[in-house]
Design a protein around this motif. Structure first.
Motif, PDB file in Angstrom:
ATOM      1  N   CYS A  85       0.852  -1.179   0.000  1.00  0.00           N
ATOM      2  CA  CYS A  85       0.000   0.000   0.000  1.00  0.00           C
ATOM      3  C   CYS A  85       0.891   1.233   0.000  1.00  0.00           C
ATOM      4  O   CYS A  85       1.883   1.278   0.728  1.00  0.00           O
ATOM      5  CB  CYS A  85      -0.878  -0.035   1.252  1.00  0.00           C
ATOM      6  N   ARG A  87       0.496   3.954   1.238  1.00  0.00           N
ATOM      7  CA  ARG A  87       0.406   4.762   2.440  1.00  0.00           C
ATOM      8  C   ARG A  87       0.998   4.044   3.658  1.00  0.00           C
ATOM      9  O   ARG A  87       1.762   4.619   4.395  1.00  0.00           O
ATOM     10  CB  ARG A  87      -1.054   5.116   2.677  1.00  0.00           C
ATOM     11  N   CYS A  88       0.629   2.759   3.843  1.00  0.00           N
ATOM     12  CA  CYS A  88       1.061   2.086   5.070  1.00  0.00           C
ATOM     13  C   CYS A  88       1.928   0.864   4.806  1.00  0.00           C
ATOM     14  O   CYS A  88       2.469   0.290   5.733  1.00  0.00           O
ATOM     15  CB  CYS A  88      -0.147   1.706   5.910  1.00  0.00           C
ATOM     16  N   CYS A  98      -4.488   0.389   0.507  1.00  0.00           N
ATOM     17  CA  CYS A  98      -5.323  -0.670   1.067  1.00  0.00           C
ATOM     18  C   CYS A  98      -6.683  -0.112   1.501  1.00  0.00           C
ATOM     19  O   CYS A  98      -6.882   1.099   1.561  1.00  0.00           O
ATOM     20  CB  CYS A  98      -4.612  -1.328   2.238  1.00  0.00           C
ATOM     21  N   CYS A 101      -6.658   2.346   4.527  1.00  0.00           N
ATOM     22  CA  CYS A 101      -6.186   3.688   4.178  1.00  0.00           C
ATOM     23  C   CYS A 101      -7.234   4.413   3.353  1.00  0.00           C
ATOM     24  O   CYS A 101      -7.405   5.614   3.489  1.00  0.00           O
ATOM     25  CB  CYS A 101      -4.869   3.611   3.414  1.00  0.00           C
TER      26      CYS A 101
HETATM   27 ZN   LIG Z   1      -2.673   1.155   3.718  1.00  0.00          ZN
END
Ligand SMILES: [Zn+2]
Ligand SMILES: [Zn+2]
Length: 140
Positions: A85, A87-88, A98, A101
């Motif tokens: 992902c 972001r994370c 994901c 997020c």
């Molecule tokens: Zn994520």
């Protein structure tokens, strides 16, 4: 008509039509895709993870991830291919981020929109005030 752009892979200038990489790199990509696909096609390799594919084929991880993102390699067909992902870092097999997020971002987005609305309202008030001021000073 395409526009001139730098290839995202080798930085060469080329006429961009749909892809972000130049024809040479596209050709190279095709070759690499074939190698990866030939590997995954074998029944015993269907469940290979990306690090295992890198190990077995020598194709770089980000290139394989690009194939997954482009949906040329599908997780429905090969269950263990996934990418982090943005972001994370959680492994996902489609989209950019994901589900978690996505949910967080959409509430963030709502919050941002609210802030934006308040800002616009304030600006509007500010404008009205200066306009009134302007008209008044003209009358003086
Ligand atoms: Zn994520
Ligand atoms: Zn290139």
């Amino acid at each position: 008509m395409g526009e001139l752009a730098n290839c995202a892979r080798c930085d060469k200038v080329f006429v961009k039509i749909t892809k972000s990489i130049c024809p040479d790199c596209v050709k190279e990509d095709e070759k690499l895709f074939q190698i990866v696909y030939d590997f995954l096609k074998k029944r015993e390799n269907r469940r290979a993870t990306i690090p295992e594919i890198v190990e077995a084929t020598g194709v770089k991880e980000d290139i394989i991830l690009q194939f997954v993102k482009d949906k040329r390699l599908r997780s429905t067909q090969f269950p263990n291919i996934s990418f982090p992902c943005e972001r994370c870092g959680e492994p996902i097999a489609s989209g950019k981020i994901c589900e978690n997020c996505q949910n967080e971002l959409s509430s963030d987005l709502r919050y941002q929109q609210e802030i934006e609305q308040v800002k616009q309202r304030n600006e509007q008030h500010e404008k009205e005030r200066t306009q009134t001021y302007y008209t008044r000073s003209k009358e003086d």
